[in-house]
Design a protein around this motif. Structure first.
Motif, PDB file in Angstrom:
ATOM      1  N   ARG A  42       0.832  -1.203   0.000  1.00 29.73           N
ATOM      2  CA  ARG A  42       0.000   0.000   0.000  1.00 29.73           C
ATOM      3  C   ARG A  42       0.870   1.258   0.000  1.00 29.73           C
ATOM      4  O   ARG A  42       0.591   2.216  -0.706  1.00 29.73           O
ATOM      5  CB  ARG A  42      -0.909  -0.031   1.231  1.00 29.73           C
ATOM      6  N   GLN A  43       1.932   1.252   0.781  1.00 30.16           N
ATOM      7  CA  GLN A  43       2.829   2.406   0.829  1.00 30.16           C
ATOM      8  C   GLN A  43       3.554   2.595  -0.503  1.00 30.16           C
ATOM      9  O   GLN A  43       3.709   3.714  -0.984  1.00 30.16           O
ATOM     10  CB  GLN A  43       3.846   2.258   1.963  1.00 30.16           C
ATOM     11  N   ILE A  44       3.976   1.512  -1.110  1.00 31.96           N
ATOM     12  CA  ILE A  44       4.648   1.604  -2.413  1.00 31.96           C
ATOM     13  C   ILE A  44       3.698   2.200  -3.447  1.00 31.96           C
ATOM     14  O   ILE A  44       4.087   3.067  -4.233  1.00 31.96           O
ATOM     15  CB  ILE A  44       5.181   0.219  -2.861  1.00 31.96           C
ATOM     16  N   GLU A  45       2.443   1.767  -3.434  1.00 29.70           N
ATOM     17  CA  GLU A  45       1.462   2.320  -4.365  1.00 29.70           C
ATOM     18  C   GLU A  45       1.298   3.820  -4.153  1.00 29.70           C
ATOM     19  O   GLU A  45       1.231   4.585  -5.113  1.00 29.70           O
ATOM     20  CB  GLU A  45       0.113   1.624  -4.184  1.00 29.70           C
ATOM     21  N   ARG A  46       1.239   4.257  -2.902  1.00 24.53           N
ATOM     22  CA  ARG A  46       1.130   5.691  -2.602  1.00 24.53           C
ATOM     23  C   ARG A  46       2.348   6.439  -3.112  1.00 24.53           C
ATOM     24  O   ARG A  46       2.226   7.500  -3.708  1.00 24.53           O
ATOM     25  CB  ARG A  46       1.017   5.913  -1.094  1.00 24.53           C
TER      26      ARG A  46
END
Length: 186
Positions: A42-46
């Motif tokens: 999720r953080q990588i996507e952000r």
């Protein structure tokens, strides 16, 4: 073959994460590793989406401050934790709204059509009842009410006002549902 990654967390954090993954959301995560993988993805996507560490819809960025001492790291971790808690709370509200919709037999997909019923500008705002009548039987009163609340929560241009004579006059007054007046900014 998979690799193992080790991380250090504050005392008690691991137990909190494990409880969250295994006890509170076993169907979603099942175990601590799955929770951590989900959070990292999720953080990588952000990061790839906007290039900043922004809480969606929160209006604040967590700056990259470069090398820091231990205290700054603790503060940044606390801010990130708060951001995650706010996101989790938002997800919880969304799930609660969906559960209420299901319980009331409300179709959550009527919001776009109810949005089209809203007048433009505060000078021509309408009550919840007037909007229900304008829908001419297309939707139940509960569907109109829930759609309006969802639109207000999710779209900045949808506004609700409680007139001063009804004890309100300010855009987020709670007031009585029949006294709420709705409009969209043009």
């Amino acid at each position: 073959m998979s690799e193992q990654v080790h991380i250090r967390v504050q005392e008690g954090r691991r137990d909190d994460w494990r409880e969250h993954a295994e006890d509170e959301h076993p169907e979603k995560y099942g175990n601590l590793s799955a929770l951590i993988r989900h959070a990292v993805e999720r953080q990588i996507e952000r990061d790839q989406g906007e290039g900043t560490d922004t809480a969606e819809g929160s209006g604040f960025d967590i700056p990259d401050v470069g090398p820091t001492d231990g205290r700054m790291d603790e503060l940044l971790e606390a801010v990130r934790t708060i951001r995650t808690d706010v996101e989790d709370l938002s997800d919880g509200v969304d799930r609660a709204v969906d559960a209420v919709h299901a319980q009331e037999g409300v179709d959550p997909d009527v919001a776009p059509e109810v949005f089209e019923l809203l007048p433009e500008g505060s000078e021509s705002m309408m009550t919840t009842q007037e909007l229900y009548e304008k829908a001419a039987g297309q939707f139940s009163a509960a569907e109109v009410r829930f759609a309006l609340e969802n639109l207000k929560r999710n779209m900045g241009e949808v506004k609700m006002v409680v007139p001063a004579e009804e004890g309100g006059g300010y855009p987020d007054d709670v007031g009585k549902s029949y006294a709420r007046h709705w409009y969209r900014e043009g």
